[in-house]
Scaffold this active site. Structure first.
Site, PDB file in Angstrom:
ATOM      1  N   ARG A  47      47.023  66.796  17.614  1.00  0.00           N
ATOM      2  CA  ARG A  47      45.709  66.364  17.119  1.00  0.00           C
ATOM      3  C   ARG A  47      45.601  66.524  15.601  1.00  0.00           C
ATOM      4  O   ARG A  47      45.067  65.653  14.915  1.00  0.00           O
ATOM      5  CB  ARG A  47      44.624  67.173  17.828  1.00  0.00           C
ATOM      6  CG  ARG A  47      43.201  66.796  17.443  1.00  0.00           C
ATOM      7  CD  ARG A  47      42.182  67.479  18.333  1.00  0.00           C
ATOM      8  NE  ARG A  47      40.841  67.379  17.763  1.00  0.00           N
ATOM      9  CZ  ARG A  47      40.080  68.402  17.421  1.00  0.00           C
ATOM     10  NH1 ARG A  47      40.517  69.650  17.590  1.00  0.00           N
ATOM     11  NH2 ARG A  47      38.881  68.210  16.909  1.00  0.00           N
ATOM     12  N   ASP A  99      39.099  55.104  27.580  1.00  0.00           N
ATOM     13  CA  ASP A  99      40.235  55.165  28.514  1.00  0.00           C
ATOM     14  C   ASP A  99      40.147  54.024  29.519  1.00  0.00           C
ATOM     15  O   ASP A  99      41.140  53.352  29.805  1.00  0.00           O
ATOM     16  CB  ASP A  99      40.241  56.515  29.258  1.00  0.00           C
ATOM     17  CG  ASP A  99      40.338  57.704  28.330  1.00  0.00           C
ATOM     18  OD1 ASP A  99      41.316  57.765  27.568  1.00  0.00           O
ATOM     19  OD2 ASP A  99      39.453  58.567  28.364  1.00  0.00           O
ATOM     20  N   TRP A 115      42.813  65.358  30.408  1.00  0.00           N
ATOM     21  CA  TRP A 115      42.914  64.071  31.080  1.00  0.00           C
ATOM     22  C   TRP A 115      43.828  64.145  32.303  1.00  0.00           C
ATOM     23  O   TRP A 115      43.733  63.320  33.197  1.00  0.00           O
ATOM     24  CB  TRP A 115      43.455  63.017  30.120  1.00  0.00           C
ATOM     25  CG  TRP A 115      42.470  62.439  29.176  1.00  0.00           C
ATOM     26  CD1 TRP A 115      41.803  61.241  29.300  1.00  0.00           C
ATOM     27  CD2 TRP A 115      42.027  62.991  27.924  1.00  0.00           C
ATOM     28  NE1 TRP A 115      40.980  61.030  28.219  1.00  0.00           N
ATOM     29  CE2 TRP A 115      41.100  62.088  27.347  1.00  0.00           C
ATOM     30  CE3 TRP A 115      42.338  64.175  27.229  1.00  0.00           C
ATOM     31  CZ2 TRP A 115      40.481  62.326  26.130  1.00  0.00           C
ATOM     32  CZ3 TRP A 115      41.712  64.408  26.014  1.00  0.00           C
ATOM     33  CH2 TRP A 115      40.799  63.501  25.476  1.00  0.00           C
ATOM     34  N   HIS A 132      44.906  63.315  13.183  1.00  0.00           N
ATOM     35  CA  HIS A 132      43.683  63.235  12.388  1.00  0.00           C
ATOM     36  C   HIS A 132      43.988  63.190  10.895  1.00  0.00           C
ATOM     37  O   HIS A 132      43.178  62.671  10.125  1.00  0.00           O
ATOM     38  CB  HIS A 132      42.760  64.403  12.734  1.00  0.00           C
ATOM     39  CG  HIS A 132      42.083  64.250  14.054  1.00  0.00           C
ATOM     40  ND1 HIS A 132      40.809  64.713  14.303  1.00  0.00           N
ATOM     41  CD2 HIS A 132      42.502  63.663  15.218  1.00  0.00           C
ATOM     42  CE1 HIS A 132      40.475  64.430  15.561  1.00  0.00           C
ATOM     43  NE2 HIS A 132      41.494  63.795  16.132  1.00  0.00           N
ATOM     44  N   HIS A 147      47.297  61.352  25.473  1.00  0.00           N
ATOM     45  CA  HIS A 147      46.221  62.093  26.128  1.00  0.00           C
ATOM     46  C   HIS A 147      46.746  62.926  27.297  1.00  0.00           C
ATOM     47  O   HIS A 147      46.026  63.802  27.792  1.00  0.00           O
ATOM     48  CB  HIS A 147      45.147  61.138  26.641  1.00  0.00           C
ATOM     49  CG  HIS A 147      44.210  60.675  25.573  1.00  0.00           C
ATOM     50  ND1 HIS A 147      43.873  59.353  25.393  1.00  0.00           N
ATOM     51  CD2 HIS A 147      43.543  61.352  24.620  1.00  0.00           C
ATOM     52  CE1 HIS A 147      43.030  59.244  24.383  1.00  0.00           C
ATOM     53  NE2 HIS A 147      42.821  60.444  23.887  1.00  0.00           N
TER      54      HIS A 147
END
Length: 319
Positions: A43, A270, A240, A47, A192
């Site tokens: 992440r 999604d 997820w 980002h 994910h």
């Protein structure tokens, strides 16, 4: 752009950098495996890269993989909540390996995290130049149409870019702004499989920090690692997939379970990947063929890791 440099092509300084990159990679493998912090390392890198805007040509105004995420100008966006923890994890590596720029360190940690979780090796190159101050972060005026969420996709409507549908929102962010194809959008979304969300960070799910806030798949006694060993790192939130520390194709293969189980995440963005006709073509391929997913994911991750980056030497460094 030519072949990336290896040890002997740019002198003693370059050779030292290669040596530090190799040593750092091994240290990161041990650290990430021990901390079970794979998701937040991915992440952090995403980002950092995700500020990139292909409509802006100059560095660093165009954003991208330049290490700006470590400064308040990026870290303070709501979409980046919690990423100061990941930055803190890397502080010691930055001190130990001073030849490695923050821009490289962040992307290296992400690639290592994917591989440690059982995913494909990413054919990364290094030599990214890192910005050196908050003043070099992307300005709000450079986030035209995407300013509310750091230039990153929203999980739920209303979408900051004004898109009427989740599919259009994904294309606005990933295609219009960053330059990805439909196939690359779907492949990247497969990451994910090792992602989580927390109520205290995004507000997009009801599950939060700690044992009491955890879903049934993110409690301290859950087995989520690929090797079946105990350890979940930070307890809590929702994922997820059931085995959210295992990088595989379950995000695609088990989407029905995710959409029906209240303990798993499944957002409109999604669902769009499975219902939009162009996205669905690739979604279905990856659900059936993990090798195809890994191959396409590795290419898309590499592209993401280089968005907006300025390399010295220009062709980059291979390790």
């Amino acid at each position: 752009m030519g072949n990336a440099c290896s040890d002997g092509c740019f002198g003693m300084l370059g050779s030292k950098k290669v040596s530090q990159l190799r040593a750092c990679k091994q240290d990161l493998k041990k650290f990430i495996d021990g901390k079970n912090c794979h998701p937040i390392m991915v992440r952090l890198a995403w980002h950092d890269s995700g500020t990139y805007d292909q409509r802006i040509k100059n560095f660093p105004e165009r954003g991208g993989a330049n290490g700006a995420i470590r400064f308040a100008g990026e870290m303070n966006f709501g979409a980046n909540a919690g990423l100061d923890k990941a930055k803190g994890f890397l502080d010691e590596f930055a001190k130990k390996y001073p030849e490695i720029s923050w821009a490289d360190l962040i992307q290296l940690a992400s690639a290592v995290a994917i591989e440690c979780a059982g995913g494909p090796a990413i054919d990364m190159k290094y030599g990214r130049v890192a910005v050196t101050s908050d003043s070099e972060c992307v300005k709000s005026g450079s986030r035209e149409g995407f300013s509310g969420n750091a230039g990153l996709p929203d999980a739920k409507p209303p979408f900051g870019c004004g898109a009427p549908t989740a599919a259009q929102h994904l294309r606005n962010v990933f295609t219009k702004k960053m330059g990805f194809t439909d196939q690359e959008i779907v492949a990247l979304s497969g990451a994910h499989t090792i992602g989580r969300a927390f109520k205290e960070r995004s507000g997009a799910c009801p599950f939060g920090y700690g044992e009491q806030g955890a879903s049934k798949y993110t409690k301290s006694d859950c087995l989520a690692r690929k090797d079946g060993q105990k350890g979940v790192g930070m307890v809590g939130g929702a994922a997820w997939t059931k085995n959210w520390l295992t990088f595989d194709n379950s995000y695609f293969k088990d989407y029905k379970l995710a959409s029906e189980d209240e303990n798993l995440l499944w957002f409109p963005t999604d669902e769009a990947l499975h219902t939009d006709p162009e996205f669905k073509k690739y979604f279905d391929i990856y659900a059936k063929d993990q090798d195809a997913f890994f191959k396409d994911y590795a290419k898309a991750h590499k592209k993401l890791s280089e968005l907006g980056a300025k390399f010295e030497p220009e062709q980059g460094i291979k390790i």
